[in-house]
Design a protein around this motif. Structure first.
Motif, short mmCIF file in Angstrom:
data_model
loop_
_atom_site.label_atom_id
_atom_site.label_comp_id
_atom_site.label_asym_id
_atom_site.label_seq_id
_atom_site.Cartn_x
_atom_site.Cartn_y
_atom_site.Cartn_z
N PRO A 227 20.76 -28.15 23.60
CA PRO A 227 20.16 -28.00 24.94
C PRO A 227 18.49 -27.52 24.90
O PRO A 227 17.62 -27.93 25.71
CB PRO A 227 20.80 -26.58 25.53
CG PRO A 227 22.05 -26.48 24.87
CD PRO A 227 21.75 -27.10 23.33
N CYS A 228 18.24 -26.78 23.80
CA CYS A 228 16.47 -26.58 23.80
C CYS A 228 15.77 -27.79 23.69
O CYS A 228 14.74 -27.91 24.02
CB CYS A 228 16.47 -25.43 22.73
SG CYS A 228 16.97 -26.03 21.10
N GLU A 229 16.46 -28.74 22.75
CA GLU A 229 15.64 -30.16 22.56
C GLU A 229 15.87 -31.00 23.71
O GLU A 229 14.74 -31.66 24.26
CB GLU A 229 16.10 -30.89 21.48
CG GLU A 229 15.93 -32.15 21.05
CD GLU A 229 14.36 -32.09 20.33
OE1 GLU A 229 13.79 -33.06 20.50
OE2 GLU A 229 13.99 -30.92 19.98
N ARG A 230 16.76 -30.85 24.53
CA ARG A 230 17.00 -31.67 25.76
C ARG A 230 15.77 -31.05 26.81
O ARG A 230 15.05 -31.82 27.55
CB ARG A 230 18.19 -31.54 26.41
CG ARG A 230 18.39 -32.00 27.50
CD ARG A 230 20.05 -32.13 28.10
NE ARG A 230 20.17 -32.70 29.36
CZ ARG A 230 20.03 -33.88 29.76
NH1 ARG A 230 19.65 -34.82 29.00
NH2 ARG A 230 20.10 -34.07 30.99
N GLU A 231 15.70 -29.80 26.79
CA GLU A 231 14.85 -29.14 27.94
C GLU A 231 13.26 -29.45 27.59
O GLU A 231 12.58 -29.93 28.42
CB GLU A 231 15.01 -27.74 28.05
CG GLU A 231 14.15 -27.17 28.88
CD GLU A 231 14.29 -27.44 30.26
OE1 GLU A 231 13.16 -27.72 31.16
OE2 GLU A 231 15.40 -27.74 30.70
N ARG A 232 12.94 -29.59 26.26
CA ARG A 232 11.83 -30.12 25.79
C ARG A 232 11.51 -31.48 26.12
O ARG A 232 10.25 -31.80 26.69
CB ARG A 232 11.62 -30.03 24.23
CG ARG A 232 10.34 -30.02 23.62
CD ARG A 232 10.09 -30.00 22.17
NE ARG A 232 10.93 -30.90 21.45
CZ ARG A 232 10.35 -32.29 21.25
NH1 ARG A 232 9.19 -32.57 21.85
NH2 ARG A 232 10.90 -32.95 20.76
N ILE A 233 12.49 -32.43 25.94
CA ILE A 233 12.24 -33.74 26.26
C ILE A 233 12.15 -33.70 28.00
O ILE A 233 11.21 -34.52 27.98
CB ILE A 233 13.53 -34.58 25.70
CG1 ILE A 233 13.63 -34.71 24.40
CG2 ILE A 233 13.54 -36.00 26.51
CD1 ILE A 233 14.74 -35.01 23.90
N LEU A 234 12.77 -33.26 28.71
CA LEU A 234 12.79 -33.34 29.92
C LEU A 234 11.25 -32.76 30.60
O LEU A 234 10.71 -33.26 31.49
CB LEU A 234 13.98 -32.62 30.84
CG LEU A 234 15.21 -33.16 30.53
CD1 LEU A 234 16.20 -32.20 31.36
CD2 LEU A 234 15.38 -34.37 31.17
N GLN A 235 11.02 -31.56 29.78
CA GLN A 235 9.50 -31.07 30.22
C GLN A 235 8.60 -31.90 29.99
O GLN A 235 7.50 -32.16 30.79
CB GLN A 235 9.26 -29.77 29.37
CG GLN A 235 7.99 -29.13 29.56
CD GLN A 235 7.87 -28.64 31.06
OE1 GLN A 235 8.81 -28.31 31.76
NE2 GLN A 235 6.67 -28.85 31.75
#
Length: 85
Positions: free
Chosen positions: A53-61
Motif C-alpha cells: 500500500p505504501c508503494e501504491r500511494e507513492r505511485i498515485l501521488q
C-alpha cells in the motif's frame, strides 16, 4: 489525330481505373473476423503485480503531481460577479 489520342488515353486509363477503384456495391477483400472475445489472444495477460500500500500511494501521488504539472489546477474561489447564473 485528336480522336486517336483520346482513344489511346482512354484505352490506357480504363484498365488502370478498374484496378485502382473497386466496383460498385459492398465488396470485402477478406471475410470478417470473429468477435474479440472468441479470438485467441496473441499474448497471455499478466497477473496484477503485488504492490504494498505504501508503494501504491507513492505511485498515485506521482501521477497526481504529473497531472497537476501538465494541466494545472484552479483552486482559488471565484468572485461572485464571475459566477454565471
Amino acid at each position: 489525330m485528336r480522336e486517336r489520342t483520346a482513344r489511346l488515353i482512354g484505352s490506357l486509363l480504363t484498365p488502370l481505373v478498374r484496378v485502382l477503384l473497386p466496383p460498385q456495391g459492398r465488396h470485402r477483400a477478406v471475410p470478417p473476423q470473429p468477435p474479440a472475445e472468441k479470438r485467441p489472444l496473441a499474448v497471455q495477460p499478466r497477473p496484477p503485480a503485488r504492490i504494498c500500500p505504501c508503494e501504491r500511494e507513492r505511485i498515485l501521488q506521482r501521477r497526481r503531481t504529473l497531472w497537476v504539472a501538465a494541466y494545472g489546477i484552479d483552486a482559488a474561489p471565484r468572485p461572485p460577479e464571475a459566477v454565471s447564473r
